[in-house]
Enzyme design. Structure first.
Site, PDB file in Angstrom:
ATOM      1  N   ASP A 185       0.827  -1.136  -0.038  1.00 15.96           N
ATOM      2  CA  ASP A 185       0.069  -0.151   0.075  1.00 15.96           C
ATOM      3  C   ASP A 185       0.926   1.287  -0.225  1.00 15.96           C
ATOM      4  O   ASP A 185       1.495   1.494   1.039  1.00 15.96           O
ATOM      5  CB  ASP A 185      -0.932   0.053   1.134  1.00 15.96           C
ATOM      6  CG  ASP A 185      -1.875  -1.154   1.588  1.00 15.96           C
ATOM      7  OD1 ASP A 185      -1.171  -2.274   1.163  1.00 15.96           O
ATOM      8  OD2 ASP A 185      -2.951  -1.054   1.651  1.00 15.96           O
ATOM      9  N   GLU A 228      -4.313   2.058  -2.748  1.00 18.78           N
ATOM     10  CA  GLU A 228      -5.439   2.339  -2.067  1.00 18.78           C
ATOM     11  C   GLU A 228      -5.478   3.428  -1.118  1.00 18.78           C
ATOM     12  O   GLU A 228      -6.397   4.050  -0.816  1.00 18.78           O
ATOM     13  CB  GLU A 228      -6.201   1.000  -1.472  1.00 18.78           C
ATOM     14  CG  GLU A 228      -5.621   0.756  -0.096  1.00 18.78           C
ATOM     15  CD  GLU A 228      -6.550   0.279   0.980  1.00 18.78           C
ATOM     16  OE1 GLU A 228      -7.701  -0.050   0.748  1.00 18.78           O
ATOM     17  OE2 GLU A 228      -5.969   0.006   2.167  1.00 18.78           O
ATOM     18  N   ASN A 229      -4.238   3.752  -0.832  1.00 15.78           N
ATOM     19  CA  ASN A 229      -4.084   4.914   0.420  1.00 15.78           C
ATOM     20  C   ASN A 229      -3.146   6.078  -0.170  1.00 15.78           C
ATOM     21  O   ASN A 229      -2.734   6.855   0.428  1.00 15.78           O
ATOM     22  CB  ASN A 229      -3.228   4.135   1.572  1.00 15.78           C
ATOM     23  CG  ASN A 229      -4.103   3.103   2.183  1.00 15.78           C
ATOM     24  OD1 ASN A 229      -3.569   1.849   2.130  1.00 15.78           O
ATOM     25  ND2 ASN A 229      -5.022   3.441   2.823  1.00 15.78           N
ATOM     26  N   ASN A 265     -10.326  -1.730   0.326  1.00 13.35           N
ATOM     27  CA  ASN A 265     -11.359  -1.213   0.964  1.00 13.35           C
ATOM     28  C   ASN A 265     -11.617   0.153   0.848  1.00 13.35           C
ATOM     29  O   ASN A 265     -12.452   0.852   1.075  1.00 13.35           O
ATOM     30  CB  ASN A 265     -11.594  -1.688   2.428  1.00 13.35           C
ATOM     31  CG  ASN A 265     -10.390  -1.036   3.257  1.00 13.35           C
ATOM     32  OD1 ASN A 265      -9.258  -1.771   2.782  1.00 13.35           O
ATOM     33  ND2 ASN A 265     -10.321  -0.657   4.354  1.00 13.35           N
ATOM     34  N   HIS A 266     -10.609   1.034   0.829  1.00 15.66           N
ATOM     35  CA  HIS A 266     -10.572   2.439   0.620  1.00 15.66           C
ATOM     36  C   HIS A 266     -10.818   3.091  -0.689  1.00 15.66           C
ATOM     37  O   HIS A 266     -10.729   4.313  -0.774  1.00 15.66           O
ATOM     38  CB  HIS A 266      -9.333   3.069   1.512  1.00 15.66           C
ATOM     39  CG  HIS A 266      -9.431   2.972   2.784  1.00 15.66           C
ATOM     40  ND1 HIS A 266     -10.267   3.238   3.689  1.00 15.66           N
ATOM     41  CD2 HIS A 266      -8.258   2.161   3.543  1.00 15.66           C
ATOM     42  CE1 HIS A 266      -9.974   2.859   4.777  1.00 15.66           C
ATOM     43  NE2 HIS A 266      -8.957   2.308   4.828  1.00 15.66           N
ATOM     44  N   HIS A 279      -6.159  -8.320  -0.203  1.00 13.23           N
ATOM     45  CA  HIS A 279      -6.295  -7.430   0.456  1.00 13.23           C
ATOM     46  C   HIS A 279      -6.933  -7.843   1.975  1.00 13.23           C
ATOM     47  O   HIS A 279      -8.303  -7.672   1.877  1.00 13.23           O
ATOM     48  CB  HIS A 279      -6.983  -6.095  -0.213  1.00 13.23           C
ATOM     49  CG  HIS A 279      -6.729  -4.892   0.379  1.00 13.23           C
ATOM     50  ND1 HIS A 279      -5.467  -4.334   0.411  1.00 13.23           N
ATOM     51  CD2 HIS A 279      -7.516  -4.051   1.248  1.00 13.23           C
ATOM     52  CE1 HIS A 279      -5.519  -3.069   1.163  1.00 13.23           C
ATOM     53  NE2 HIS A 279      -6.651  -3.064   1.676  1.00 13.23           N
ATOM     54  N   HIS A 315      -2.954  -4.652   2.943  1.00 13.55           N
ATOM     55  CA  HIS A 315      -4.041  -3.950   3.832  1.00 13.55           C
ATOM     56  C   HIS A 315      -3.482  -3.739   5.465  1.00 13.55           C
ATOM     57  O   HIS A 315      -3.692  -2.908   5.914  1.00 13.55           O
ATOM     58  CB  HIS A 315      -5.346  -4.783   3.887  1.00 13.55           C
ATOM     59  CG  HIS A 315      -6.242  -4.300   4.842  1.00 13.55           C
ATOM     60  ND1 HIS A 315      -7.079  -3.185   4.910  1.00 13.55           N
ATOM     61  CD2 HIS A 315      -6.749  -4.790   6.078  1.00 13.55           C
ATOM     62  CE1 HIS A 315      -7.870  -2.601   5.784  1.00 13.55           C
ATOM     63  NE2 HIS A 315      -7.493  -3.775   6.497  1.00 13.55           N
TER      64      HIS A 315
HETATM   65 FE   LIG Z   1      -4.198  -0.056   2.916  1.00  8.87          FE
HETATM   66 FE   LIG Z   2      -7.035  -1.476   3.151  1.00 12.04          FE
END
Ligand SMILES: [Fe+2]
Ligand SMILES: [Fe+2]
Length: 263
Positions: free
Chosen positions: A8, A39-40, A67-68, A154, A179
């Site tokens: 990430d 994702e981040n 998830n983000h 993830h 994740h």
């Molecule tokens: Fe993350």
């Molecule tokens: Fe995540």
């Protein structure tokens, strides 16, 4: 074929470190392909279209998420257009984007990049184990020439991650966890040619809590008051794994956890 997969990427510090160092790292490590979880990458939570473009321009060949990924409003439409960016395949039918991309770079063997999300201690999505079986069946049917298959799983729970590793052993080149943002020390080849690592770790600020400033998170743990989290500053580490894969069989021959510290 050698693949570098980065965990990430967190916020501007992570993005800038990738931008500044990726070309040198690619050359030094002899990586044919560089993938990352994004994702981040925008503000620490989520990915904007602009952030994704910046990372592709920095030299990433493909990006996974988690998830983000829906935090920024422009992401669903961007993802419909950008096939090199995928989201977990086990989101319900109708969710924008795809959970699978076949990357065909000139002069390199084709690579399938897959993305799934765990559901232990996470949002309850469709079963990632069944979804993995379906993705592999889809690849066999639609892209039988693509032997190299790399999955970003993830997920939160180590048990779910290693279980999916064993479930897919011999059917996929690598199962790599993301994740949790903390690199694990269990890189190995499973019994039938699948490379496995529970978590790649993150590309972000070292003096932090998973990439975010420590103080507000500590206050949140110490009190019940809401806090606003922000991306931390200071030195950055890039974390991931380097995989060697036999192009004809798709089996991994080597995996090592990888880390690059930037002062
Ligand atoms: Fe993350
Ligand atoms: Fe995540």
């Amino acid at each position: 074929m050698r693949i570098l997969f980065l965990g990430d990427i967190v916020g501007r510090p992570g993005r800038h470190a990738v931008k500044k160092h990726l070309a040198d790292i690619r050359a030094a490590e002899g990586a044919d392909l560089v993938l990352a979880n994004g994702e981040n990458a925008s503000g620490g939570l989520g990915l904007s279209a602009e952030g994704a473009k910046e990372l592709f321009n920095a030299g990433l060949d493909g990006m996974t998420s988690g998830n983000h990924i829906w935090k920024f409003k422009d992401m669903p439409s961007y993802m419909q257009r950008e096939e090199r960016l995928i989201r977990p395949a086990n989101y319900p039918p109708g969710t924008p984007g795809r959970g699978l991309a076949v990357l065909r770079l000139p002069g390199k063997p084709p690579v399938a990049m897959l993305n799934l999300m765990g559901r232990t201690y996470m949002q309850p999505l469709d079963c990632p184990f069944r979804a993995a079986d379906a993705l592999l069946a889809q690849l066999d049917a639609e892209h039988p020439d693509v032997r190299i298959r790399i999955l970003d799983f993830h997920a939160e729970a180590t048990s779910e991650k290693i279980s999916l590793g064993w479930h897919l052993d011999g059917r996929i080149s690598a199962v790599l966890g993301t994740h949790t943002h903390v690199q694990t020390n269990d890189a190995r080849l499973l019994h039938h040619g699948t490379a496995y690592l529970t978590d790649l770790g993150m590309c972000g600020p070292l003096d932090s809590c998973l990439g975010m400033s420590v103080a507000p998170i500590l206050r949140k743990f110490l009190t019940a008051a809401p806090e606003r989290f922000e991306v931390a500053g200071g030195p950055v580490a890039l974390c991931g794994a380097i995989l060697d894969i036999d192009e004809t069989t798709g089996q991994a021959t080597h995996i090592r956890a990888w880390r690059f510290n930037i002062a």
